[in-house]
Design an enzyme around this catalytic site. Structure first.
Site, PDB file in Angstrom:
ATOM      1  N   ASP A  71       0.903  -1.288  -0.106  1.00 24.99           N
ATOM      2  CA  ASP A  71       0.011  -0.002  -0.013  1.00 24.99           C
ATOM      3  C   ASP A  71       0.730   1.247  -0.055  1.00 24.99           C
ATOM      4  O   ASP A  71       1.803   1.429   0.940  1.00 24.99           O
ATOM      5  CB  ASP A  71      -0.883   0.040   1.345  1.00 24.99           C
ATOM      6  N   ASP A 117      -2.613   4.445  -2.696  1.00 31.07           N
ATOM      7  CA  ASP A 117      -3.632   5.407  -2.085  1.00 31.07           C
ATOM      8  C   ASP A 117      -4.296   6.657  -2.401  1.00 31.07           C
ATOM      9  O   ASP A 117      -3.254   7.405  -2.867  1.00 31.07           O
ATOM     10  CB  ASP A 117      -3.247   4.972  -0.743  1.00 31.07           C
ATOM     11  N   GLU A 175      -6.152   3.893  -6.362  1.00 24.61           N
ATOM     12  CA  GLU A 175      -7.537   4.237  -5.754  1.00 24.61           C
ATOM     13  C   GLU A 175      -8.085   5.388  -6.325  1.00 24.61           C
ATOM     14  O   GLU A 175      -7.404   6.404  -6.052  1.00 24.61           O
ATOM     15  CB  GLU A 175      -7.340   4.134  -4.277  1.00 24.61           C
ATOM     16  N   HIS A 204     -11.502  -2.437   3.087  1.00 23.11           N
ATOM     17  CA  HIS A 204     -11.434  -2.023   4.371  1.00 23.11           C
ATOM     18  C   HIS A 204     -12.118  -0.977   4.751  1.00 23.11           C
ATOM     19  O   HIS A 204     -12.176  -0.377   5.988  1.00 23.11           O
ATOM     20  CB  HIS A 204      -9.957  -2.042   4.956  1.00 23.11           C
ATOM     21  N   ASP A 205     -12.736  -0.018   3.949  1.00 18.43           N
ATOM     22  CA  ASP A 205     -13.302   1.049   3.891  1.00 18.43           C
ATOM     23  C   ASP A 205     -14.718   1.048   3.891  1.00 18.43           C
ATOM     24  O   ASP A 205     -15.633   2.118   3.960  1.00 18.43           O
ATOM     25  CB  ASP A 205     -12.886   2.157   2.884  1.00 18.43           C
TER      26      ASP A 205
END
Ligand code: NOJ
Length: 542
Positions: free
Chosen positions: A99, A200, A242, A316-317
């Site tokens: 990440d 990210d 992302e 995870h969000d």
């Protein structure tokens, strides 16, 4: 069309390190824990692990606030552990995608600490500073976790920009030295042999905060191309950006091979369909299947053969899909499999978020002291101040809050679900009694085995990877059906997206076709007269 890149056939598994497996018994998942579960991932058949941030961090946003990009947080282990993970994963032909969080750092990063010292410190310009306007914030930009995106720093009398929490100051990408520092850091990880990067919120770099442009800014693609040239362009790795607000047109810009940017994007248009408007995450709206079909089909078709997309239902969000748009009570197994089949038969690279492969569900919260995630804590406080009743606040948080997906992985029915020997950092979902890996592995017709089959089918059938996509039954409000075509081969996927029986006719001939996969057990199907039970989903070959 042929499959030209390994990552087009690959399946990615996302690990949220804090919640995957605790090895050292401190209640927090760690790298040794992940190593101990690699055999499980190999059995599932995945090719890539997207590893959530494991770098040094004060954990204001669970690691998305990095204080040292080339060191490992003691919560997760050491660099030696990381190197072992890379080697052990490699033995199983699993690549590790890191990440990369470079829109911002932690306020505890040395660069920011230096920047705070004085206006003429060489690190000052690593961040974005502005003078007050009329004794107040430079403008009304908002932070994603609530409040202004500008934080006042009293010693210098200036504001700095933070698009997330005030402990996550935004880096100044306009500064060429910042970009060089980032390339250097990325090359450090690439030299270790990692499998790529998940970038990210990458659509923020290239922003112009004075014009209030924070997404898809004027310099975005220039910076990504520069990054590609200076770092991963030289390696055969997977890079995924992302990009919350991307359109297919933007998606092609990011991922067209001719432009030398990224392998693929990870965009959220389908995920934003159950809210009243783009910027009202907490204002709930029931998902309308017609919208969902329209958006997913649009991306299947409009990325053409130029761009490449990720396929996902949750991470995870976001909440767990089976609780969000499925039925996590009566038809949990059927609806979890329906989501899996619908997604894995599409064009793109599928991502499985840990626990999705066993049908893990949201965990219901009812009091403020149960909230853990910074976003939920901030929003609950803000909504209360706006006069929302607690009941409505929790309805929104239970539907959308990020803690839902972050509860510990459910390995077995033990007290702490086999995740840890002590009470974990976030409570285990009590349904670990019947939803856990041990149960799933033992059952032939489990959700886990459905995912296993889907991964295998993708590997052996290029039609799934590169075949044309055609939406069927566009106006049916309950049934999601589509066709994939490659040369003279046709596959059809038909899913009942509801808890009631549905009758449909997909084609008007009466032939019986070869079944590939179904979530109610195998059988033959006639596509002129289909009776689908709740969430029943079939894949057939013409
Ligand atoms: C997106 C990440 O997925 C999320 O967890 C994080 O809070 C923000 N970016 C900020 O880094």
């Amino acid at each position: 069309m042929t499959v030209d890149k390994w990552w087009k056939t690959a399946v990615v598994y996302q690990i949220y390190p804090r919640s995957f497996q605790d090895f050292n018994g401190d209640g927090i998942g760690d790298i040794q824990g992940i190593i101990s579960r690699l055999d499980y991932l190999e059995e599932l058949g995945i090719d890539v692990i997207w590893l959530g941030p494991i770098y040094k961090s004060p954990m204001d946003d669970n690691g998305y606030d990095i204080s040292d990009y080339t060191d490992i947080s003691p919560d997760f282990g050491t660099m030696t552990d990381f190197d072992e993970l890379l080697a052990e994963a490699g033995k199983r032909k699993i690549k590790i995608v890191m990440d990369l969080v470079v829109n911002h750092t932690s306020d505890e990063h040395n660069w920011f600490k230096q920047a705070l010292k004085s206006k003429d410190n060489p690190y000052r310009d690593y961040y974005i500073w502005r003078d007050p306007i009329n004794d107040s914030e430079p403008n009304d930009l908002k932070a994603s976790f609530g409040g202004s995106a500008w934080e006042y720093e009293p010693n210098s009398g200036q504001y700095f920009l933070h698009l997330y929490s005030k402990r996550q100051p935004d880096l100044n990408w306009e500064n060429p030295t910042v970009r060089k520092e980032i390339w250097k850091m990325m090359n450090f990880w690439l030299a270790k042999g990692i499998g790529g990067f998940r970038l990210d919120v990458i659509d923020h770099i290239g922003k112009d905060p004075d014009k209030k442009i924070v997404q898809n800014g004027p310099k975005l693609h220039e910076y990504i191309q520069e990054m590609n040239r200076n770092t991963f362009g030289k390696y055969d790795v997977l890079t995924v950006g992302e990009t919350w607000g991307a359109t297919p047109e933007e998606g092609i810009k990011y991922s067209s091979p001719a432009r030398n940017e990224l392998s693929m994007i990870f965009q959220f248009e389908h995920i934003l369909l159950d809210q009243q408007s783009d910027d009202s995450k907490w204002d709930l709206k029931k998902i309308d299947l017609l919208d969902l079909k329209r958006v997913l089909a649009k991306w299947q078709i409009e990325m053409k053969d130029e761009g490449w997309n990720s396929l996902f239902w949750n991470n995870h969000d976001t909440p767990r899909i089976v609780s969000r748009w499925g039925n996590d009570e009566t038809f949990r197994v059927e609806s979890a499999k329906m989501f899996a089949i619908l997604l894995h038969m599409m064009k793109g690279t599928p991502y499985i978020y840990q626990g999705e492969e066993i049908g893990m569900t949201n965990r219901v919260l009812s009091s403020f002291d149960e909230l853990n995630d910074i976003e939920s804590i901030n929003i609950a406080t803000a909504l209360r101040n706006e006069g929302w009743q607690d009941e409505k606040i929790f309805q929104a948080i239970n539907a959308k809050g990020r803690d839902n997906a972050r509860t510990p992985m459910q390995w077995n029915a033990d007290m702490h679900a086999g995740f840890s020997t002590v009470s974990p950092w976030l409570p285990v979902n009590p349904n670990k009694e019947w939803i856990n890996v041990q149960e799933e592995r033992n059952k032939e017709d489990s959700i886990f085995n459905c995912y296993k089959k889907l991964i295998k089918i993708r590997k052996n059938n290029p039609i799934i990877v590169v075949g044309e996509f055609k939406l069927l039954l566009e106006d049916d409000p309950f049934v999601f059906a589509y066709e994939r075509n490659l040369a003279d081969e046709t596959w059809v996927v038909v899913a009942n997206f509801s808890s009631a029986d549905q009758e449909v006719s997909v084609w008007d001939d009466t032939d019986i076709y070869t079944p590939i996969l179904a979530n109610y057990g195998d059988r033959n199907y006639r596509l002129d007269d289909l009776k689908l039970r709740p969430y029943e989903t079939i894949v057939i070959k013409k």
